[in-house]
Scaffold this motif. Structure first.
Motif, mmCIF file in Angstrom:
data_model
loop_
_atom_site.group_PDB
_atom_site.id
_atom_site.type_symbol
_atom_site.label_atom_id
_atom_site.label_comp_id
_atom_site.label_asym_id
_atom_site.label_seq_id
_atom_site.Cartn_x
_atom_site.Cartn_y
_atom_site.Cartn_z
ATOM 1 N N SER A 1 0.835 -1.205 0.000
ATOM 2 C CA SER A 1 0.000 0.000 0.000
ATOM 3 C C SER A 1 0.865 1.249 0.000
ATOM 4 C CB SER A 1 -0.957 0.002 1.187
ATOM 5 O OG SER A 1 -0.311 0.424 2.349
ATOM 6 N N GLN B 1 1.927 1.808 -3.519
ATOM 7 C CA GLN B 1 0.759 2.217 -4.303
ATOM 8 C C GLN B 1 0.397 3.679 -4.007
ATOM 9 O OE1 GLN B 1 -0.915 0.357 -6.743
ATOM 10 N NE2 GLN B 1 -1.804 2.384 -7.133
ATOM 11 N N THR B 2 0.510 4.074 -2.718
ATOM 12 C CA THR B 2 0.192 5.458 -2.351
ATOM 13 C C THR B 2 1.156 6.420 -3.046
ATOM 14 O OG1 THR B 2 -0.613 4.689 -0.213
ATOM 15 C CG2 THR B 2 -0.120 7.028 -0.385
ATOM 16 N N ASP C 1 0.161 6.582 -6.615
ATOM 17 C CA ASP C 1 -1.067 7.382 -6.778
ATOM 18 C C ASP C 1 -0.741 8.873 -6.754
ATOM 19 O OD1 ASP C 1 -2.559 5.075 -6.857
ATOM 20 O OD2 ASP C 1 -3.208 5.178 -4.764
ATOM 21 N N HIS D 1 -0.326 9.342 5.231
ATOM 22 C CA HIS D 1 -0.382 8.476 4.040
ATOM 23 C C HIS D 1 0.647 7.342 4.110
ATOM 24 C CE1 HIS D 1 -3.308 10.922 2.048
ATOM 25 N NE2 HIS D 1 -2.550 11.998 2.091
ATOM 26 N N ARG E 1 -14.117 6.259 -0.254
ATOM 27 C CA ARG E 1 -12.728 5.970 -0.607
ATOM 28 C C ARG E 1 -12.486 4.493 -0.939
ATOM 29 N NH1 ARG E 1 -8.090 7.861 -0.085
ATOM 30 N NH2 ARG E 1 -7.399 6.119 1.182
ATOM 31 N N LYS F 1 -10.376 5.053 -4.423
ATOM 32 C CA LYS F 1 -8.918 4.863 -4.505
ATOM 33 C C LYS F 1 -8.530 3.896 -5.628
ATOM 34 C CE LYS F 1 -8.770 1.537 -0.704
ATOM 35 N NZ LYS F 1 -8.397 1.314 0.689
ATOM 36 N N HIS F 2 -9.540 3.182 -6.162
ATOM 37 C CA HIS F 2 -9.251 2.263 -7.279
ATOM 38 C C HIS F 2 -9.638 2.847 -8.643
ATOM 39 C CE1 HIS F 2 -8.348 -0.868 -4.426
ATOM 40 N NE2 HIS F 2 -9.525 -0.733 -3.850
ATOM 41 N N ASN G 1 -8.073 10.034 -3.885
ATOM 42 C CA ASN G 1 -7.154 9.295 -4.741
ATOM 43 C C ASN G 1 -6.198 8.328 -4.032
ATOM 44 O OD1 ASN G 1 -5.562 8.655 -7.065
ATOM 45 N ND2 ASN G 1 -4.170 10.315 -6.563
ATOM 46 N N ALA H 1 -4.067 5.502 -2.028
ATOM 47 C CA ALA H 1 -4.441 4.168 -1.531
ATOM 48 C C ALA H 1 -4.594 4.155 -0.018
ATOM 49 C CB ALA H 1 -3.378 3.153 -1.967
ATOM 50 N N TYR H 2 -3.765 4.931 0.682
ATOM 51 C CA TYR H 2 -3.782 4.857 2.152
ATOM 52 C C TYR H 2 -3.936 6.248 2.762
ATOM 53 C CZ TYR H 2 -2.483 3.794 6.941
ATOM 54 O OH TYR H 2 -2.501 3.654 8.311
#
Ligand SMILES: C[S@@+](CC[C@H](N)C(=O)[O-])C[C@H]1O[C@@H](n2cnc3c(N)ncnc32)[C@H](O)[C@@H]1O
Length: 269
Positions: free
Chosen positions: A6, A9-10, A13, A123, A165, A169-170, A226, A228-229
């Motif tokens: 995550s 991914q954050t 993003d 985040h 979210r 977030k996806h 937006n 992920a975390y």
């Protein structure tokens, strides 16, 4: 099947976000907003002439605020793929060292007066290594100032944003941007109602969001939906992060009743 942590991914993003929203115009990037973020703990004058770092520099909004406040040198830490946009946006780049690394890899300079991290630690799933890196980079007596999303004062907002979210977030950019457009106009109306009624988040709406350009209000909605975390900190959790990182003289301010500004000092011995 590929598995992305995550945290990675954050960062990705945000990198995608900053490649689309590259500027820091208007109140969003202003020294007035920086004063609001620091208040009542510090003023921009307190950091004039200082050696500082900012962890999680995005596209340089806070780095430019620090330079406007008159700092001597900034270490700008930005881990994302939008690192080029960050360095291009900086007005006095001769005063900046750019590091394309995560916050836990901030080198242990041991001579910085301040480390800042604005809107970043919430985040990161395990932020303690970042807090420890800030501690090592500071001189004894230096300060770490962080701004975090708060849990207290955000009850209604969290009841709405958390379920949203799970989906947003996806979403790919074009769908998320369309959703932002749908949310934007009720938000404008909500800000108008805040002038007359004591609605939730009134302080933030009138002191901050209303002063932003339409484009930056849209970015702020996007930025909420937006990554992920995202974690919303209680006062206890925010203070504990600093005490776990061995900071002392920890002070905390409930900014506009919905978020935390926290400062701690590295002990002299
Ligand atoms: C909401 S943005 C804030 C950017 C900037 N501080 C500002 O206020 O304009 C959050 C930033 O945290 C960064 N970030 C996420 N994880 C990070 C990590 N592990 N170390 C450093 N920065 C990180 C992202 O790349 C993103 O630019």
């Amino acid at each position: 099947m590929s598995f992305i942590r995550s945290e990675d991914q954050t960062i990705k993003d945000f990198g995608d976000q900053w490649l689309r929203y590259t500027d820091n115009e208007g109140y969003y990037g202003s020294i007035e907003l920086f004063s609001d973020i620091l208040s009542p703990i510090l003023t921009p004058d307190d950091i004039r002439g200082c050696r500082v770092a900012e962890i999680g520099s995005g596209v340089g909004r806070i780095v430019n605020m620090l330079l406007q406040a008159g700092v001597k040198h900034v270490i700008a830490v930005g881990p994302s793929q939008a690192f080029g946009a960050l360095s291009r946006n900086i007005q006095e780049s001769q005063k900046v060292t750019f590091l394309n690394v995560t916050g836990d890899q901030l080198p242990p300079y041991g001579n910085l007066d301040f480390v800042f991290s604005i809107g970043v630690l919430h985040h990161i799933k395990n932020p303690l290594p970042v807090v420890e890196a800030a501690f090592r980079a500071l001189r004894p007596g230096g300060h770490f100032l962080v701004w975090l999303y708060g849990k207290e004062g955000n009850g209604l907002y969290l009841a709405l944003i958390r379920p949203l979210r799970v989906l947003t977030k996806h979403l790919p950019h074009y769908m998320l941007a369309s959703l932002v457009e749908i949310i934007y106009w009720p938000l404008v109306l909500y800000i108008k109602f805040c002038h007359r009624l004591p609605l939730p988040l009134r302080g933030y709406m009138l002191s901050v969001l209303e002063k932003m350009s339409p484009e930056k209000r849209r970015l702020i909605i996007y930025d909420q939906l937006n990554p992920a975390y995202a974690k919303y900190y209680t006062r206890f959790e925010a203070e504990k992060l600093f005490s776990d990182g061995n900071f002392e003289n920890i002070r905390i301010h409930h900014r506009h009743g919905y978020s935390w500004t926290v400062i701690g000092t590295k002990p002299l011995t």
